[in-house]
Design an enzyme around this catalytic site. Structure first.
Site, mmCIF file in Angstrom:
data_model
loop_
_atom_site.group_PDB
_atom_site.id
_atom_site.type_symbol
_atom_site.label_atom_id
_atom_site.label_comp_id
_atom_site.label_asym_id
_atom_site.label_seq_id
_atom_site.Cartn_x
_atom_site.Cartn_y
_atom_site.Cartn_z
ATOM 1 N N GLY A 93 0.810 -1.213 0.000
ATOM 2 C CA GLY A 93 0.000 0.000 0.000
ATOM 3 C C GLY A 93 0.838 1.255 0.000
ATOM 4 N N THR A 126 3.204 4.567 0.786
ATOM 5 C CA THR A 126 3.018 5.764 1.610
ATOM 6 C C THR A 126 1.554 6.015 1.896
ATOM 7 O OG1 THR A 126 5.047 6.829 0.833
ATOM 8 C CG2 THR A 126 3.318 8.275 1.656
ATOM 9 N N CYS A 127 0.716 5.932 0.878
ATOM 10 C CA CYS A 127 -0.699 6.295 1.027
ATOM 11 C C CYS A 127 -1.372 5.483 2.122
ATOM 12 C CB CYS A 127 -1.431 6.110 -0.295
ATOM 13 S SG CYS A 127 -3.189 6.513 -0.206
ATOM 14 N N ALA A 145 15.641 -3.251 -3.614
ATOM 15 C CA ALA A 145 16.140 -3.593 -4.943
ATOM 16 C C ALA A 145 17.167 -2.569 -5.408
ATOM 17 C CB ALA A 145 14.990 -3.670 -5.936
ATOM 18 N N GLY A 203 5.259 25.119 6.304
ATOM 19 C CA GLY A 203 4.658 24.756 5.018
ATOM 20 C C GLY A 203 3.151 24.824 5.089
ATOM 21 N N GLY A 204 2.560 25.709 4.282
ATOM 22 C CA GLY A 204 1.111 25.892 4.307
ATOM 23 C C GLY A 204 0.396 25.237 3.144
ATOM 24 N N ALA A 211 -2.373 9.497 -5.170
ATOM 25 C CA ALA A 211 -2.459 8.041 -5.181
ATOM 26 C C ALA A 211 -3.335 7.536 -6.317
ATOM 27 C CB ALA A 211 -3.000 7.544 -3.838
ATOM 28 N N HIS A 267 -32.613 14.457 -3.231
ATOM 29 C CA HIS A 267 -32.822 15.421 -2.148
ATOM 30 C C HIS A 267 -33.128 14.653 -0.852
ATOM 31 C CE1 HIS A 267 -34.188 19.035 -0.059
ATOM 32 N NE2 HIS A 267 -35.242 18.330 0.345
#
Length: 465
Positions: A42, A44-45, A120, A184-185, A319, A444
């Site tokens: 899976g 990083t995600c 690898a 970091g924004g 991803a 609705h």
């Protein structure tokens, strides 16, 4: 002596691009080996990104709801003052990750994909040696799919370690920091900064640009900025971070003043870079496009039968882009005529409120007079009001061609709007016109009615405004 294996397809990286490529190869009857370099199935995600961050964000929102109930009540609900045991929350999050890891492992086994755990290193374009716990394995393949993903960018004066953390460490904290400074924004910093503010941390954000989320237009980011202001998040825009010493982060403000921000943890989220080092890319002879591996519309590199997918290939580093590419490459190897040519790859910021963008934005069509733009506020949607999602300035916006009413882009900001992203992308991918959306009977009460009403408004006859 190293074991030697030959295979039809060798996939390097077990993230969303790699494992999806492996499963599709198996479905198509292709012999495939998937090498997992240590992130876990899976990638990083699943392990340290999308899934665990959304779990922590969900827990933080629940804690905020109980906190509101304790501070005078909300919706007639009152409660005692809540407490958070972040170690237990993290354990719950880890359980979700383990369950999904097992699910991916089961799918790969079903598809008869051989998974090798190890690092690898390529000696040439089609041959690598994998260092495993049981010894080295040399693998040669007819086709190679590179899916090595990306990693957090480290600042030279804010090296990761100790109280300077990346998003990976932030998602495994065992207690809420008293003071958190986010450098970091962008979307990662804001998602986590907002979550920790909901959990009770004092949060400050340091961003070099003059505003948050600079890749999005101001109308989309204003509701997020208002939430931050309302909840006491300290903003330092146009500011530069410096060194972190003795529990204080040195910053230089927009006007050149030097400040020291107290911090228990400094979360650095200044971007991600493709993982190109340490596995022999330089021995493969593939062309590069800046820091990324260069590919064509088939995800083919400059080396015959070497393919690349996901974050390794450039923006957007999402991803769902990687998994779509992985599927297509497997089909091409199996002989299908496929191209990776999406109309749009929708993006979501899981901030408070959420932001969705698909297709062209007002920034992309600035100065053009052949585009219709229409906005519909969520405050006019019954479902939004019933979910307390109508009073934060949220809206759905459509952009369409004046001549043929073809949809060009759809954006939204507001609580729960992430669930509208697939509808936006689907309509754009199908080449829908405004009349297609307007003519679709939307259920609705749902949030999706805002998409319907925005399209009606673009045609000049919205009903509920």
């Amino acid at each position: 002596m190293a074991e030697t294996i030959k295979t039809k397809v060798l996939i390097i990286g077990a993230g969303t691009g790699g494992y999806v490529a492996g499963i599709r190869c198996g479905q198509l009857g292709l012999d495939a080996i998937l090498v997992d370099g240590g992130d876990g199935l899976g990638g990083t995600c699943l392990n340290v990104g999308c899934i665990p961050s959304k779990a922590i964000i969900h827990a933080a929102s629940k804690f905020e709801t109980v906190s509101k109930a304790a501070a005078g009540g909300t919706l007639g609900i009152t409660a005692s003052k809540p407490a958070i045991d972040l170690a237990q929350t993290t354990a719950w999050k880890d359980g979700i990750v383990r369950k999904l890891n097992a699910g991916v492992a089961g799918l790969l086994k079903k598809a008869k994909v051989k998974v090798i755990n190890g690092w690898a290193t390529f000696s040439d374009a089609k041959t690598c040696t994998v260092k495993t716990a049981d010894g080295d394995i040399t693998i040669s393949a007819e086709h190679v799919i590179l899916a090595t993903g990306s990693e957090p960018v480290e600042l030279p004066f804010l090296k990761f370690g100790g109280d300077v953390i990346s998003s990976t460490e932030a998602l495994s904290l065992d207690k809420v920091p008293g003071k958190l400074v986010v450098v970091g924004g962008g979307y990662i910093g804001l998602e986590l900064g907002i979550a920790f503010r909901k959990l009770g941390a004092e949060v400050a954000i340091v961003e070099m640009a003059d505003r948050l989320l600079p890749l999005y237009d101001k109308a989309l980011t204003d509701p997020v900025a208002k939430w931050l202001e309302k909840h006491g998040v300290e903003l330092h825009l146009g500011a530069r971070a410096g060194s972190f010493e003795k529990g204080q982060l040195n910053i230089t403000t927009k006007d050149g003043a030097a400040l020291k921000l107290k911090a228990d943890k400094v979360l650095v989220t200044v971007g991600r870079r493709p993982r190109t080092k340490g596995w022999g890319l330089e021995n493969m002879g593939v062309a590069m496009a800046g820091p990324f591996v260069k590919i064509d519309d088939r995800c083919a590199t400059s080396m015959r039968n070497v393919w690349a997918v996901g974050d390794l290939t450039g923006e957007p580093m999402l991803a769902h882009k990687g998994s779509a590419q992985g599927e297509i490459v497997a089909e091409i190897i199996a002989g299908h005529d496929k191209r990776f040519d999406p109309v749009t790859i929708a993006a979501v910021c899981f901030t408070e409120p959420e932001i969705v963008s698909a297709g062209l934005t007002p920034l992309d069509v600035e100065g053009r007079d052949d585009v219709i733009t229409a906005v519909f506020p969520l405050m006019a949607i019954g479902r939004a009001l019933a979910l307390e999602a109508g009073d934060d300035g949220g809206f759905v916006r459509v952009l369409a061609s004046k001549t043929d009413h073809r949809l060009l882009g759809v954006q939204a900001v507001g609580q729960h709007v992430s669930e509208l992203s697939n509808s936006f992308a689907q309509m754009l991918e199908m080449g829908a016109v405004l009349e297609d959306v307007a003519g679709t009977i939307h259920v609705h009460p749902t949030m999706g009615e805002a998409f319907h009403e925005a399209s009606l408004r673009a045609l000049g006859h919205a009903i509920h405004i």
